[in-house]
Scaffold this active site. Structure first.
Site, PDB file in Angstrom:
ATOM      1  N   ASP A   8       0.998  -0.796   0.154  1.00 11.07           N
ATOM      2  CA  ASP A   8      -0.152  -0.145   0.256  1.00 11.07           C
ATOM      3  C   ASP A   8       0.778   1.351   0.331  1.00 11.07           C
ATOM      4  O   ASP A   8       2.150   1.014   0.552  1.00 11.07           O
ATOM      5  CB  ASP A   8      -0.887  -0.039   1.386  1.00 11.07           C
ATOM      6  CG  ASP A   8      -1.663   1.455   1.834  1.00 11.07           C
ATOM      7  OD1 ASP A   8      -2.885   1.845   0.800  1.00 11.07           O
ATOM      8  OD2 ASP A   8      -1.029   1.900   2.798  1.00 11.07           O
ATOM      9  N   ASP A  10       0.017   4.952   0.901  1.00 10.48           N
ATOM     10  CA  ASP A  10      -0.465   6.079   1.932  1.00 10.48           C
ATOM     11  C   ASP A  10      -0.511   5.245   2.978  1.00 10.48           C
ATOM     12  O   ASP A  10      -1.765   4.735   3.346  1.00 10.48           O
ATOM     13  CB  ASP A  10      -1.844   7.205   1.836  1.00 10.48           C
ATOM     14  CG  ASP A  10      -1.122   8.041   0.547  1.00 10.48           C
ATOM     15  OD1 ASP A  10      -2.372   8.138  -0.568  1.00 10.48           O
ATOM     16  OD2 ASP A  10      -0.830   8.771   0.010  1.00 10.48           O
TER      17      ASP A  10
END
Ligand code: XBP
Ligand code: MG
Length: 245
Positions: A8, A10
């Protein structure tokens, strides 16, 4: 055997949400809206993945009688605000506002050197990913993380597993051969929905989320080596529920 890592962006590669929040507020001011998202407001809005979806969620909250929610006028306004926000965010990243979280660079560089393949599965925008890879990793970034599934290629946002499912398809690997890395409850659900064992490193924006089902929940990736991941992955595989025959 562990063959690939899927990250991922953020909150996982970098603790970016404070910079996103500032960019949203700059965009609101730019279009003359008196909206200001303080951190507690933003923490609750982060339950919604996707910047556009977040703006719409807030608009509904402050203007419950907002009609024509799916009409072009509302959508156009949201798109305009988000375009401005993304430009402010990209500039902030280029100005050095965002740094990789502890342990991220050594782990990714080490995995790359050992020939593990890597991908990104995010709900953020492609320009945000490109800015972070360029600024934080340099030219090596795109080489170490060549597969990127983002808001433009996977429009069904987390907790939908679409970004992870598409990353697995492009890796030509089964979920059992990979590990995912996330920071949020939505992200963990998305990765688990794609069948991925998932290491979670929450930030202050997501520490209160439900991480039930995570392979590990760690403060960060410092001291996490490929050998350690291989050991966790091996053990997870041996404990995985056998599929019905
Ligand atoms: C987190 C998100 C994104 C960012 C803002 O993405 O939900 O919406 O908060 O970026 P990730 P955008 O899946 O990487 O944790 O405004 O571009 O959506
Ligand atoms: Mg995240």
């Amino acid at each position: 055997m562990l063959q690939a890592l899927i990250f991922d962006v953020d909150g996982t590669l970098a603790d970016t949400e404070a910079t996103h929040r500032a960019a949203f507020n700059l965009a609101f001011a730019e279009v003359g809206l008196d909206w200001v998202w303080d951190e507690p407001t933003y923490v609750s809005l982060l339950e919604v993945s996707g910047g556009k979806e977040r703006i719409l969620q807030h608009w509904r909250q402050v203007q419950p009688d907002l009609l024509d929610i799916d009409g072009t006028e509302v959508q156009d306004t949201v798109a305009r605000i988000h375009e401005l926000k993304s430009a402010f965010y990209e500039q902030a990243v280029h100005d050095g506002a965002v740094a990789l979280r502890p342990g991220v660079l050594p782990l990714i560089a080490g995995a790359h050197a050992l020939g593990l393949r890597m991908a990104i599965a995010t709900t953020t925008s492609p320009m945000n990913v490109a800015a972070l890879l360029r600024t934080a990793f340099g030219p090596e970034g795109a080489r170490m993380l060549p597969i990127v599934e983002d808001a433009s290629t996977a429009p069904l946002k987390k907790p939908h597993p679409q970004a992870y499912q598409q990353a697995l398809r492009r890796l030509h690997l089964p979920a059992q051969a990979c590990l995912a890395f996330e920071d949020s409850g939505n992200g963990l659900q998305a990765a688990r929905g794609a069948g991925l064992a998932t290491v979670v490193t929450p930030t202050r924006f997501t520490a209160h989320h439900d991480f039930n089902g995570a392979l590990r929940v760690l403060p960060n990736l410092q001291a996490v080596t490929v050998d350690l991941l291989r050991e966790w992955h091996e053990r997870a595989g041996s404990q995985a529920p056998t599929t019905a025959r």
